[in-house]
Write a protein that holds these residues in place. Structure first.
Motif, PDB file in Angstrom:
ATOM      1  N   ARG A   1       0.833  -1.216   0.000  1.00  0.00           N
ATOM      2  CA  ARG A   1       0.000   0.000   0.000  1.00  0.00           C
ATOM      3  C   ARG A   1       0.864   1.261   0.000  1.00  0.00           C
TER       4      ARG A   1
ATOM      5  N   HIS B   1       3.961   1.455  -1.071  1.00  0.00           N
ATOM      6  CA  HIS B   1       4.624   1.515  -2.384  1.00  0.00           C
ATOM      7  C   HIS B   1       3.681   2.163  -3.395  1.00  0.00           C
ATOM      8  N   GLU B   2       2.439   1.713  -3.430  1.00  0.00           N
ATOM      9  CA  GLU B   2       1.485   2.251  -4.405  1.00  0.00           C
ATOM     10  C   GLU B   2       1.153   3.709  -4.135  1.00  0.00           C
ATOM     11  N   ARG B   3       1.111   4.090  -2.871  1.00  0.00           N
ATOM     12  CA  ARG B   3       0.873   5.494  -2.543  1.00  0.00           C
ATOM     13  C   ARG B   3       2.016   6.378  -3.048  1.00  0.00           C
TER      14      ARG B   3
ATOM     15  N   GLY C   1       3.197   4.371  -7.283  1.00  0.00           N
ATOM     16  CA  GLY C   1       2.248   3.913  -8.297  1.00  0.00           C
ATOM     17  C   GLY C   1       1.982   2.429  -8.146  1.00  0.00           C
ATOM     18  N   GLU C   2       1.260   1.888  -9.117  1.00  0.00           N
ATOM     19  CA  GLU C   2       0.810   0.500  -9.035  1.00  0.00           C
ATOM     20  C   GLU C   2       1.973  -0.471  -8.815  1.00  0.00           C
ATOM     21  N   PHE C   3       1.765  -1.389  -7.889  1.00  0.00           N
ATOM     22  CA  PHE C   3       2.783  -2.393  -7.568  1.00  0.00           C
ATOM     23  C   PHE C   3       2.764  -3.505  -8.601  1.00  0.00           C
TER      24      PHE C   3
END
Length: 195
Positions: free
Chosen positions: A144, A146-148, A151-153
């Motif tokens: 979460r 990482h995506e914040r 971007g998309e993991f």
């Protein structure tokens, strides 16, 4: 692989960066550093205040008097402090692998305590336990974040050896149609997706 402990000089680097932004006092720095860690790490007074006093003694920082808060000790970065910060930025920039090793090392230990029969830790009746469920929660939080922040993991199937041998490039990049899409697009790219 790190031989011991977290990367050296981390707190002093964070203090320099925060003082470069604006003058701060010790307790404020503690709160900022805790916030940067997402609330998972709180340095002690005994780690921040000696740094501030050492910086003052070395001319890296100076006390700033504020009439509205005469009892509070604010510190501001000096020109020498900005030079020190430039050096620290280069030093910390070279320690990315050490940071990664600390994160991975603690996670491996957590998983080992949960799964290795040599460890017989008795889980307390608390909010945490060494288990598959809590391991999954830790990993979920990392994804979460990482995506914040990035971007998309996307999963990386490379082994550690393959990943590092690729020298920072994806050893097995996924097949995409990004190049075709970019050619069809008439709008100029902002470059943000290139990171």
């Amino acid at each position: 692989m790190r031989k011991s402990g977290p990367p050296k000089g981390l707190i002093s680097y964070l203090v320099l960066e925060l003082l470069d932004e604006r003058p701060r006092y010790g307790y404020e720095l503690l709160g900022e550093i805790t916030e940067i860690s997402g609330g998972h790490w709180e340095p002690s007074y005994g780690s921040v205040y000696p740094i501030l006093y050492k910086f003052e003694e070395e001319g890296v920082a100076e006390r700033v008097e504020r009439a509205e808060e005469p009892d509070r000790k604010y510190f501001a970065l000096t020109d020498a402090g900005r030079e020190e910060l430039a050096e620290k930025r280069a030093e910390i920039g070279g320690e990315a692998r050490d940071f990664g090793d600390v994160v991975l090392g603690f996670y491996h230990l957590y998983a080992a305590i949960a799964t290795d029969d040599r460890f017989e830790v008795v889980d307390a009746d608390a909010d945490w336990a060494y288990s598959e469920r809590y391991s999954a929660w830790v990993v979920e939080q990392i994804i979460r974040h990482h995506e914040r922040d990035f971007g998309e993991f996307e999963r990386i199937d490379a082994s550690p050896e393959e990943f590092h041998a690729a020298d920072g490039t994806d050893p097995d990049p996924p097949e995409t149609e990004v190049a075709d899409d970019a050619e069809e697009s008439e709008e100029p790219s902002s470059g943000a997706a290139d990171d």
